[in-house]
Design an enzyme around this catalytic site. Sequence first.
Site, PDB file in Angstrom:
ATOM      1  N   HIS A  36      -1.607  10.606   1.870  1.00  0.00           N
ATOM      2  CA  HIS A  36      -0.888   8.949   1.336  1.00  0.00           C
ATOM      3  C   HIS A  36      -1.786   8.143   1.016  1.00  0.00           C
ATOM      4  CE1 HIS A  36       2.095   6.039   1.072  1.00  0.00           C
ATOM      5  NE2 HIS A  36       1.767   5.422   2.326  1.00  0.00           N
TER       6      HIS A  36
ATOM      7  N   ASP B  48       0.166   0.513  11.031  1.00  0.00           N
ATOM      8  CA  ASP B  48       0.450   0.013   9.906  1.00  0.00           C
ATOM      9  C   ASP B  48      -0.380  -1.362   9.445  1.00  0.00           C
ATOM     10  OD1 ASP B  48       1.501   0.290   7.062  1.00  0.00           O
ATOM     11  OD2 ASP B  48       3.535   0.078   7.761  1.00  0.00           O
TER      12      ASP B  48
HETATM   13 FE1  N7H Z   1       2.282   3.743   2.772  1.00  0.00          FE
HETATM   14  N1  N7H Z   1       2.764   6.027   6.971  1.00  0.00           N
HETATM   15  O1  N7H Z   1       3.181   5.685   8.289  1.00  0.00           O
HETATM   16  O2  N7H Z   1       2.466   7.133   6.776  1.00  0.00           O
HETATM   17  N2  N7H Z   1       1.037   4.021   4.597  1.00  0.00           N
HETATM   18  N3  N7H Z   1       3.806   4.299   4.120  1.00  0.00           N
HETATM   19  N4  N7H Z   1       3.563   3.038   1.502  1.00  0.00           N
HETATM   20  N5  N7H Z   1       0.654   2.781   1.843  1.00  0.00           N
HETATM   21  C1  N7H Z   1       0.045   3.470   4.620  1.00  0.00           C
HETATM   22  O3  N7H Z   1      -3.262   1.100   5.580  1.00  0.00           O
HETATM   23  C2  N7H Z   1       3.802   4.989   5.294  1.00  0.00           C
HETATM   24  C3  N7H Z   1       4.995   3.074   1.178  1.00  0.00           C
HETATM   25  C4  N7H Z   1       0.629   2.531   0.577  1.00  0.00           C
HETATM   26  O4  N7H Z   1      -5.572   1.324   0.743  1.00  0.00           O
HETATM   27  C5  N7H Z   1      -0.766   3.813   5.904  1.00  0.00           C
HETATM   28  O5  N7H Z   1      -1.614   0.315   6.542  1.00  0.00           O
HETATM   29  C6  N7H Z   1       5.262   4.997   5.732  1.00  0.00           C
HETATM   30  C7  N7H Z   1       5.311   2.862  -0.121  1.00  0.00           C
HETATM   31  C8  N7H Z   1      -0.442   1.853   0.167  1.00  0.00           C
HETATM   32  O6  N7H Z   1      -5.697   2.804   2.237  1.00  0.00           O
HETATM   33  C9  N7H Z   1       0.431   4.473   6.503  1.00  0.00           C
HETATM   34  C10 N7H Z   1       5.994   4.656   4.495  1.00  0.00           C
HETATM   35  C11 N7H Z   1       4.079   2.857  -0.734  1.00  0.00           C
HETATM   36  C12 N7H Z   1      -1.164   2.056   1.417  1.00  0.00           C
HETATM   37  C13 N7H Z   1       1.515   4.426   5.772  1.00  0.00           C
HETATM   38  C14 N7H Z   1       5.206   4.277   3.486  1.00  0.00           C
HETATM   39  C15 N7H Z   1       3.255   2.764   0.079  1.00  0.00           C
HETATM   40  C16 N7H Z   1      -0.689   2.644   2.288  1.00  0.00           C
HETATM   41  C17 N7H Z   1      -2.045   3.470   6.453  1.00  0.00           C
HETATM   42  C18 N7H Z   1       7.573   4.752   4.360  1.00  0.00           C
HETATM   43  C19 N7H Z   1       4.294   2.491  -2.261  1.00  0.00           C
HETATM   44  C20 N7H Z   1      -2.791   1.367   1.435  1.00  0.00           C
HETATM   45  C21 N7H Z   1      -2.448   2.292   7.137  1.00  0.00           C
HETATM   46  C22 N7H Z   1       8.427   4.758   5.243  1.00  0.00           C
HETATM   47  C23 N7H Z   1       4.866   2.774  -3.253  1.00  0.00           C
HETATM   48  C24 N7H Z   1      -3.853   2.399   1.134  1.00  0.00           C
HETATM   49  C25 N7H Z   1      -2.276   0.995   6.597  1.00  0.00           C
HETATM   50  C26 N7H Z   1      -5.059   2.272   1.137  1.00  0.00           C
HETATM   51  C27 N7H Z   1      -0.826   2.893   3.589  1.00  0.00           C
HETATM   52  C28 N7H Z   1       2.699   4.907   5.764  1.00  0.00           C
HETATM   53  C29 N7H Z   1       5.721   3.484   2.220  1.00  0.00           C
HETATM   54  C30 N7H Z   1       1.965   2.651  -0.225  1.00  0.00           C
HETATM   55  C31 N7H Z   1       0.308   4.840   8.107  1.00  0.00           C
HETATM   56  C32 N7H Z   1       5.899   5.846   6.732  1.00  0.00           C
HETATM   57  C33 N7H Z   1       6.700   3.028  -0.530  1.00  0.00           C
HETATM   58  C34 N7H Z   1      -0.878   1.060  -1.094  1.00  0.00           C
END
Ligand code: N7H
Length: 485
Positions: free
Chosen positions: A333, A206
């Site tokens: 995602h 993350d």
């Molecule tokens: Fe996400 N996951 O583990 O699958 N997220 N996220 N997220 N997320 C990102 O770049 C995850 C949540 C964004 O610029 C990664 O850090 C999980 C919410 C945005 O490429 C992974 C949860 C919201 C990005 C996950 C969760 C977002 C992002 C890739 C909840 C907004 C950057 C690693 C449990 C409403 C996108 C990284 C970009 C990346 C996961 C929540 C948004 C692995 C498990 C609630 C903007």
Amino acid sequence: MSNELTPQNIKEAPEAVAGGPVLELDEIQGDVLLGLQKLFERFVFFEIKDVKTFKAALRRKVAHRITTSRTVQLREFQLRDHKNQGNKTILPNVGLNLGFTNSGILKLVPGADLKDPSYAAGAKAQAASLNDPVDAQKNPSTWVPQFLNANIDGVFLITGGTQAAVDMEAVTVLAVLGASVAVSFDETGNVRPGPEKGHEHFGWLDGVSQPGINGLSNPFPGQRLLDPGLFVFGYGTTGNPPLVWMKNGSFMVFRRLKQLVPEFDTFILNQGQTLGMDPVLLAARLVGRWQSGAPVALTPAQDDSTMGPDPQRNNNFDFADDQAQRRCPFGAHIRKTNPREDLVPQEKGVDPHRIIRAGIPFGPEVSSAEETAGATQQDRGLLFVCYQTSIPNQFEFVQSKWANNPGFIFGKKHPDGTPVNVGIDPIIGQSNAPNHVRTTDEPVSNYPTGNVRSTLNEPQDFVVPTAAGYFFVPSIEAVESELSS
Ligand code: N7H
């Protein structure tokens, strides 16, 4: 990397970057732009019981303890030196930040209008519009009771390298505030142990993609340099503070997101079989990255574990060359939440909706009993935190207009000209369909030449919102004056 986690890819420049705005790092709380160093983070939500006593304690005994962005930056260099000298000991590096809900601000500054309708309404009122599960009265039905029933006026974010250091700071702060506050909810998140350090509970690295901040960071390849006013009031064209004392402040969204890990793992295995594909590849395509952090946009067929942690490579893509979603599905995602060149020009379509993320996992590792049962028995997930200067236009926009919207990314066509039904975000999307069933287009890559359409049916949400709060994180000056006089 330091021995205490900070969001990667943004903590670079020791001084303001030439040509950018000069950011008042001594005024901006440390978690907002750079992220407090944290192996543990305790969230202490509180109600203000006695305004006069609270204000006096805040001004005299708490304000000076708040960790600024300047301190975070200095600590980062200390941590690098510490590590470079071969030290493995963990530094306590206690951090303290503070935010207020609208009800808290109104107790401190009667009549204040921060001009953000979602903040004013509060997270509970907004839950239904985010498709959080709600009951007939539109009250969230999966939230912990304290967030439904208790009054929450503010939150302390207390971070550090050890649980003991964090707890000691919590005891000190609560002691100086005494009976002027009552704790409404108190939870500690922690970075996962061993090789899972830096990974959230589904297993992905993350904190890989964060916006670059003009005036603060030298951008890495593929990282866009954005107006700091998108994240902190008082800068650039977007961050005009509605009230003078909002300068150097930011809105923080908190979401307690429970993750159903054994259920998700079982689902991926089963679907891999159903679709006739490697479950590891399927999982990578649902997120848009391999668990190591390597983007499928750059390495679509197999993982490259050196790429995920490498900021020179891990964001060096923009989807422009992937309009048939061979490498990364439109529904993945990271493509749903940052579509990059899918929406042009990015400065109009994407940049205004970016957020800075600063969350931490919570809850224990999956037990062998849970693994065997394929069912969650203990709460775990993500204490999601993000910063912005407009909650409706940033966090809420990403969640409801992009992640939850099956039509987004709009206007995409299959090679045969038929419209793509992208589906909602397979990780965080909340469906309002009966039973929360959702689909994702093209989980099977058919890479590089195939033309067989595939659809994934997800039977449930694997991320369940269990609490939320909208906070204003003020400048140090505002804490010392307007909010405490
Ligand atoms: Fe996400 N996951 O583990 O699958 N997220 N996220 N997220 N997320 C990102 O770049 C995850 C949540 C964004 O610029 C990664 O850090 C999980 C919410 C945005 O490429 C992974 C949860 C919201 C990005 C996950 C969760 C977002 C992002 C890739 C909840 C907004 C950057 C690693 C449990 C409403 C996108 C990284 C970009 C990346 C996961 C929540 C948004 C692995 C498990 C609630 C903007």
